[in-house]
Scaffold this motif. Structure first.
Motif, PDB file in Angstrom:
ATOM      1  N   THR A  44      41.784  60.098  42.056  1.00  0.00           N
ATOM      2  CA  THR A  44      41.586  58.887  41.267  1.00  0.00           C
ATOM      3  C   THR A  44      40.840  57.834  42.084  1.00  0.00           C
ATOM      4  OG1 THR A  44      43.674  59.302  40.105  1.00  0.00           O
ATOM      5  CG2 THR A  44      42.756  57.093  39.929  1.00  0.00           C
ATOM      6  N   THR A  45      39.931  57.140  41.439  1.00  0.00           N
ATOM      7  CA  THR A  45      39.245  56.012  42.071  1.00  0.00           C
ATOM      8  C   THR A  45      40.044  54.745  41.803  1.00  0.00           C
ATOM      9  OG1 THR A  45      37.078  57.035  41.747  1.00  0.00           O
ATOM     10  CG2 THR A  45      37.109  54.671  42.168  1.00  0.00           C
ATOM     11  N   VAL A  46      40.334  53.988  42.854  1.00  0.00           N
ATOM     12  CA  VAL A  46      41.136  52.777  42.719  1.00  0.00           C
ATOM     13  C   VAL A  46      40.327  51.574  43.182  1.00  0.00           C
ATOM     14  CG1 VAL A  46      43.222  51.544  43.448  1.00  0.00           C
ATOM     15  CG2 VAL A  46      43.299  54.025  43.063  1.00  0.00           C
ATOM     16  N   LEU A  47      40.197  50.579  42.301  1.00  0.00           N
ATOM     17  CA  LEU A  47      39.670  49.277  42.712  1.00  0.00           C
ATOM     18  C   LEU A  47      40.864  48.344  42.822  1.00  0.00           C
ATOM     19  CD1 LEU A  47      36.492  47.392  41.634  1.00  0.00           C
ATOM     20  CD2 LEU A  47      38.662  46.179  41.837  1.00  0.00           C
ATOM     21  N   LEU A  48      41.122  47.907  44.028  1.00  0.00           N
ATOM     22  CA  LEU A  48      42.291  47.092  44.340  1.00  0.00           C
ATOM     23  C   LEU A  48      41.854  45.675  44.674  1.00  0.00           C
ATOM     24  CD1 LEU A  48      45.384  46.884  45.386  1.00  0.00           C
ATOM     25  CD2 LEU A  48      44.388  47.400  47.618  1.00  0.00           C
ATOM     26  N   GLY A  65      36.534  58.360  44.029  1.00  0.00           N
ATOM     27  CA  GLY A  65      37.637  58.729  44.906  1.00  0.00           C
ATOM     28  C   GLY A  65      37.889  57.637  45.937  1.00  0.00           C
ATOM     29  N   GLY A  66      39.106  57.529  46.426  1.00  0.00           N
ATOM     30  CA  GLY A  66      39.421  56.542  47.447  1.00  0.00           C
ATOM     31  C   GLY A  66      39.726  55.179  46.867  1.00  0.00           C
ATOM     32  N   VAL A  67      39.959  54.241  47.772  1.00  0.00           N
ATOM     33  CA  VAL A  67      40.349  52.879  47.403  1.00  0.00           C
ATOM     34  C   VAL A  67      39.277  51.897  47.867  1.00  0.00           C
ATOM     35  CG1 VAL A  67      42.063  51.051  47.680  1.00  0.00           C
ATOM     36  CG2 VAL A  67      42.797  53.442  47.598  1.00  0.00           C
ATOM     37  N   PHE A  68      38.800  51.090  46.943  1.00  0.00           N
ATOM     38  CA  PHE A  68      37.864  50.002  47.244  1.00  0.00           C
ATOM     39  C   PHE A  68      38.631  48.712  47.074  1.00  0.00           C
ATOM     40  CE2 PHE A  68      34.780  46.753  46.186  1.00  0.00           C
ATOM     41  CZ  PHE A  68      33.691  47.023  47.015  1.00  0.00           C
ATOM     42  N   GLY A  81      32.017  46.867  53.607  1.00  0.00           N
ATOM     43  CA  GLY A  81      31.937  48.004  54.519  1.00  0.00           C
ATOM     44  C   GLY A  81      33.302  48.586  54.795  1.00  0.00           C
ATOM     45  N   THR A  82      33.336  49.586  55.680  1.00  0.00           N
ATOM     46  CA  THR A  82      34.605  50.156  56.103  1.00  0.00           C
ATOM     47  C   THR A  82      35.285  49.179  57.059  1.00  0.00           C
ATOM     48  OG1 THR A  82      33.670  51.270  58.037  1.00  0.00           O
ATOM     49  CG2 THR A  82      33.616  52.473  55.935  1.00  0.00           C
ATOM     50  N   ASP A 114      39.434  52.333  51.752  1.00  0.00           N
ATOM     51  CA  ASP A 114      38.374  53.091  52.403  1.00  0.00           C
ATOM     52  C   ASP A 114      37.173  52.178  52.655  1.00  0.00           C
ATOM     53  OD1 ASP A 114      39.512  55.895  52.273  1.00  0.00           O
ATOM     54  OD2 ASP A 114      39.607  55.329  50.170  1.00  0.00           O
ATOM     55  N   ARG A 115      36.953  51.246  51.730  1.00  0.00           N
ATOM     56  CA  ARG A 115      35.925  50.223  51.894  1.00  0.00           C
ATOM     57  C   ARG A 115      36.504  48.887  51.457  1.00  0.00           C
ATOM     58  NH1 ARG A 115      30.872  51.803  53.092  1.00  0.00           N
ATOM     59  NH2 ARG A 115      30.011  49.769  52.511  1.00  0.00           N
ATOM     60  N   ILE A 116      36.002  47.831  52.082  1.00  0.00           N
ATOM     61  CA  ILE A 116      36.500  46.488  51.803  1.00  0.00           C
ATOM     62  C   ILE A 116      35.318  45.572  51.537  1.00  0.00           C
ATOM     63  CG2 ILE A 116      37.770  44.498  52.719  1.00  0.00           C
ATOM     64  CD1 ILE A 116      39.188  46.531  54.615  1.00  0.00           C
ATOM     65  N   ALA A 117      35.383  44.817  50.440  1.00  0.00           N
ATOM     66  CA  ALA A 117      34.396  43.791  50.150  1.00  0.00           C
ATOM     67  C   ALA A 117      35.121  42.452  50.117  1.00  0.00           C
ATOM     68  CB  ALA A 117      33.691  44.051  48.825  1.00  0.00           C
TER      69      ALA A 117
END
Length: 262
Positions: free
Chosen positions: A190-194, A36-39, A221-222, A207-210
């Protein structure tokens, strides 16, 4: 049919390495993506973002390391990984000769879904494309094409979607349309890898950023956690220079009527 998911993170990457001849692109990449959420995988051009996505989507083999998607190993179980994902690249993969609805029906038929027409109509409504569904895609704006492209990627209800720089080349209004679409995806679980090179895009959506830099993840992290890595802001007095807006309003007035000048 979507592969059945297992417990654990949606995506897990450990020690991922990839080189092209003498060019080392990935040099030990590690990260997890919660369900879930956007990475957001943030990095400049050439940082290796697309290479990561290609490995995770089974389009490219890693030189070393492991990667799991939806609980399945990308090297040992590629078919199950492909059943669990959808990939939207940097340019919309739509047929301009067909209408928007025909594009959706075609993909639904290729996935052997029941009642492709109903699937298409549901997605047109979900992405606010119903009125444009009967028009050829050649007449669509950039934002509409990208929304249709993302809608096509949702056919079959994949739990994980890779969006590889989805707003590249779009104007500001079209970018906002895509952002709204991505937010709606996560609201439906839906889980999104952006992947993106735009700082504001990661800030708006993730939601989290690498941050991927020189082949490695240098921070993960967030947004709040990343901001805390910097020293606290100091407040100083700075003389404010008038902006063009200030000049305009001073001369014209808030209500649009000219102000008399002596």
């Amino acid at each position: 049919m979507t592969a059945r998911s297992t417990a654990g993170p949606a995506i897990r990457v450990r020690g991922l390495e990839k080189s092209y001849k003498d060019l080392s692109v990935l040099r030990g990449v590690d990260f997890d993506v919660d369900r879930g959420g956007v990475f957001a995988l943030l990095g400049s051009n050439g940082a290796g973002k697309t290479t990561v996505v290609k490995i995770l989507s089974t389009l490219l083999k890693a030189d070393a390391g492991t990667a799991g998607v939806n609980g399945f190993d990308v090297a040992a179980q590629p078919a199950k990984v492909r059943d669990s994902i959808s990939l939207t690249g940097q340019f919309a993969a739509v047929d301009e000769i067909l209408t928007g609805r025909e594009n959706l029906v075609l993909v639904a038929r290729l996935r052997h879904l029941r009642d492709p027409g109903a699937v298409a109509d549901d997605l047109l409504a979900r992405f606010s494309l119903t009125d444009a569904g009967g028009r050829k895609v050649a007449t669509y704006s950039g934002g509409m094409r990208r929304r249709l492209d993302i809608a096509m990627s949702l056919i079959g209800d994949p739990p994980i979607i890779f969006l590889d720089e989805p707003t590249t080349g779009l104007d500001p209004q079209a970018r906002i349309e895509v952002w709204r679409t991505v937010k709606e995806l996560t609201e439906n679980g839906t889980t999104v890898l952006l992947t993106t090179q735009y700082l504001d895009e990661a800030e708006q959506l993730a939601d989290r950023i690498a941050i991927l830099h020189r082949g490695r993840i240098i921070v993960d992290g967030t947004l709040d956690e990343l901001k805390r890595l910097l020293p606290p802001a100091t407040v100083e007095y700075v003389e404010k220079q008038p902006s063009l807006e200030d000049v305009f309003l001073a001369l014209v007035g808030d209500d649009g009527t000219d102000k008399e000048r002596s």
